[in-house]
Design a protein around this motif. Sequence first.
Motif, PDB file in Angstrom:
ATOM      1  N   VAL A  31     131.594  86.955  -2.818  1.00 48.60           N
ATOM      2  CA  VAL A  31     132.938  86.910  -3.390  1.00 48.60           C
ATOM      3  C   VAL A  31     133.884  86.234  -2.387  1.00 48.60           C
ATOM      4  N   PRO A  32     134.633  85.219  -2.809  1.00 47.16           N
ATOM      5  CA  PRO A  32     135.607  84.613  -1.903  1.00 47.16           C
ATOM      6  C   PRO A  32     136.657  85.638  -1.462  1.00 47.16           C
ATOM      7  N   ILE A  33     137.018  85.583  -0.184  1.00 47.87           N
ATOM      8  CA  ILE A  33     138.014  86.492   0.375  1.00 47.87           C
ATOM      9  C   ILE A  33     139.199  85.673   0.875  1.00 47.87           C
ATOM     10  N   THR A  34     140.376  85.965   0.343  1.00 50.05           N
ATOM     11  CA  THR A  34     141.578  85.237   0.751  1.00 50.05           C
ATOM     12  C   THR A  34     142.681  86.217   1.140  1.00 50.05           C
ATOM     13  N   PHE A  35     143.601  85.732   1.914  1.00 48.38           N
ATOM     14  CA  PHE A  35     144.760  86.507   2.324  1.00 48.38           C
ATOM     15  C   PHE A  35     146.028  85.761   1.899  1.00 48.38           C
ATOM     16  N   ALA A  36     147.131  86.464   1.914  1.00 51.23           N
ATOM     17  CA  ALA A  36     148.399  85.842   1.545  1.00 51.23           C
ATOM     18  C   ALA A  36     149.516  86.425   2.400  1.00 51.23           C
ATOM     19  N   THR A  37     150.569  85.638   2.586  1.00 49.80           N
ATOM     20  CA  THR A  37     151.764  86.114   3.275  1.00 49.80           C
ATOM     21  C   THR A  37     152.982  85.708   2.457  1.00 49.80           C
ATOM     22  N   ASP A  38     154.129  86.237   2.825  1.00 51.35           N
ATOM     23  CA  ASP A  38     155.357  85.860   2.124  1.00 51.35           C
ATOM     24  C   ASP A  38     156.498  85.813   3.120  1.00 51.35           C
ATOM     25  N   GLU A  39     157.723  85.757   2.616  1.00 46.22           N
ATOM     26  CA  GLU A  39     158.876  85.578   3.475  1.00 46.22           C
ATOM     27  C   GLU A  39     159.090  86.727   4.459  1.00 46.22           C
ATOM     28  N   PHE A  40     158.522  87.888   4.176  1.00 48.07           N
ATOM     29  CA  PHE A  40     158.661  89.007   5.109  1.00 48.07           C
ATOM     30  C   PHE A  40     158.094  88.630   6.478  1.00 48.07           C
ATOM     31  N   LEU A  41     156.986  87.898   6.485  1.00 49.67           N
ATOM     32  CA  LEU A  41     156.400  87.417   7.737  1.00 49.67           C
ATOM     33  C   LEU A  41     157.053  86.124   8.206  1.00 49.67           C
ATOM     34  N   TRP A  42     157.221  85.175   7.281  1.00 50.43           N
ATOM     35  CA  TRP A  42     157.722  83.853   7.675  1.00 50.43           C
ATOM     36  C   TRP A  42     159.088  83.927   8.337  1.00 50.43           C
ATOM     37  N   LEU A  43     159.954  84.811   7.846  1.00 45.17           N
ATOM     38  CA  LEU A  43     161.294  84.920   8.419  1.00 45.17           C
ATOM     39  C   LEU A  43     161.258  85.465   9.843  1.00 45.17           C
ATOM     40  N   LYS A  44     160.237  86.247  10.162  1.00 44.61           N
ATOM     41  CA  LYS A  44     160.064  86.708  11.542  1.00 44.61           C
ATOM     42  C   LYS A  44     159.655  85.545  12.442  1.00 44.61           C
ATOM     43  N   LEU A  45     158.921  84.577  11.888  1.00 41.49           N
ATOM     44  CA  LEU A  45     158.506  83.409  12.665  1.00 41.49           C
ATOM     45  C   LEU A  45     159.685  82.483  12.953  1.00 41.49           C
ATOM     46  N   ILE A  59     167.168  75.850   4.638  1.00 43.59           N
ATOM     47  CA  ILE A  59     166.510  76.910   5.396  1.00 43.59           C
ATOM     48  C   ILE A  59     165.238  77.352   4.691  1.00 43.59           C
ATOM     49  N   GLN A  60     165.289  77.509   3.361  1.00 47.34           N
ATOM     50  CA  GLN A  60     164.074  77.940   2.672  1.00 47.34           C
ATOM     51  C   GLN A  60     162.957  76.915   2.841  1.00 47.34           C
ATOM     52  N   MET A  61     163.268  75.631   2.759  1.00 43.12           N
ATOM     53  CA  MET A  61     162.237  74.614   2.944  1.00 43.12           C
ATOM     54  C   MET A  61     161.628  74.703   4.345  1.00 43.12           C
ATOM     55  N   ASP A  62     162.482  74.839   5.355  1.00 44.24           N
ATOM     56  CA  ASP A  62     161.988  74.943   6.733  1.00 44.24           C
ATOM     57  C   ASP A  62     161.092  76.169   6.905  1.00 44.24           C
ATOM     58  N   VAL A  63     161.515  77.292   6.322  1.00 43.76           N
ATOM     59  CA  VAL A  63     160.745  78.530   6.436  1.00 43.76           C
ATOM     60  C   VAL A  63     159.401  78.398   5.721  1.00 43.76           C
ATOM     61  N   LEU A  64     159.386  77.814   4.526  1.00 39.72           N
ATOM     62  CA  LEU A  64     158.148  77.640   3.780  1.00 39.72           C
ATOM     63  C   LEU A  64     157.168  76.741   4.520  1.00 39.72           C
ATOM     64  N   LEU A  65     157.655  75.674   5.097  1.00 41.54           N
ATOM     65  CA  LEU A  65     156.789  74.757   5.843  1.00 41.54           C
ATOM     66  C   LEU A  65     156.247  75.424   7.105  1.00 41.54           C
ATOM     67  N   THR A  66     157.099  76.123   7.823  1.00 37.84           N
ATOM     68  CA  THR A  66     156.667  76.807   9.042  1.00 37.84           C
ATOM     69  C   THR A  66     155.639  77.887   8.732  1.00 37.84           C
ATOM     70  N   GLY A  67     155.884  78.652   7.645  1.00 37.81           N
ATOM     71  CA  GLY A  67     154.949  79.707   7.264  1.00 37.81           C
ATOM     72  C   GLY A  67     153.597  79.159   6.853  1.00 37.81           C
ATOM     73  N   ASP A  68     153.608  78.069   6.077  1.00 38.21           N
ATOM     74  CA  ASP A  68     152.359  77.458   5.644  1.00 38.21           C
ATOM     75  C   ASP A  68     151.582  76.924   6.831  1.00 38.21           C
ATOM     76  N   ALA A  69     152.265  76.248   7.748  1.00 38.59           N
ATOM     77  CA  ALA A  69     151.597  75.690   8.924  1.00 38.59           C
ATOM     78  C   ALA A  69     150.994  76.798   9.788  1.00 38.59           C
ATOM     79  N   TRP A  70     151.767  77.872  10.004  1.00 40.52           N
ATOM     80  CA  TRP A  70     151.239  78.994  10.797  1.00 40.52           C
ATOM     81  C   TRP A  70     149.986  79.577  10.142  1.00 40.52           C
ATOM     82  N   PHE A  71     150.043  79.734   8.823  1.00 44.24           N
ATOM     83  CA  PHE A  71     148.906  80.311   8.105  1.00 44.24           C
ATOM     84  C   PHE A  71     147.676  79.428   8.241  1.00 44.24           C
TER      85      PHE A  71
END
Length: 305
Positions: A31-45, A59-71
Amino acid sequence: MGGLSADQIKAHNDEVTELWKAFGKSENTRVPITFATDEFLWLKLTGNTFREFYTDSQIQMDVLLTGDAWFRDTVVHDRAMGPPADAWTVVPRFWMDEPECFGCAVTIQENDFAWSRALDVSKADLLARLRDIDAREMVLGSRLWKLYAEMKQLAEDRTFRDLPVRVYCPGGGTHGIFTIASRVRGAEQLCIDLLDDPDFACEFIGLIVDRTMDRMKAWHELAETGVEYPTSNLWGMADDALELISEPVFRQRVLPHHQRMFGAMSSGPRHIHLCGYAGHHFRTLYDELGMRSLDGPGTFVDHGA
């Protein structure tokens, strides 16, 4: 990147690609195993606030890009790691978009998620409101459309880590018909309605289904995605509030609305996301709704069983 070298990342991504191909054919060996994050984590980054995230498109665009890259750099799971092949993709988000579109007041908090408040109107007024909603006006007047339109403009001249940025349509899904109905009516009151006034509850949830489908279609039309329903592809939604009701109530009062919704949206495979204690619905979802893909239950479920 998760401690992996470039060669290991390529091998990982190749393996993941083959796993999902096999999964699509029901030939997967695990079974494929995946994880997910949201703004609760990204805003801390990024050090931004929830209020900034929900109200400032830059700001939302910057946060979304930073969160995706970190992930992509950090988390090893059954999704591709490393930078995307062609472009970074951004999907604007405002989790309370649906209840706000239905007229609910939404409180934007400084350092926590935004939350909606149920409509305090009579049953007759509530049904009348839902009947009168124009889908295009609903979308064009929404906070999420504003974020989308502004981010589309921002992305025209934007690159991130030497790749272009693309903004995708965020309104093609739903958090679930019973979940949104619970937000609009109030979860406790809707559960009471199901027992004390099932005719009203049926009409109310049915109108939520109608306007939800109208909203998704309007989003695709306005964003010019070319998507039309019913699709033959995998389609699904969440519906976390199902944990609030028993299996008999779900089967009798809510399942027919799910069947109508899924039947109208796709002739292909079906998927659902359920958080919380919803295991008592799994058999009904499988047998009566043809559900073959499920995620979200976390530690609440005995996956082995």
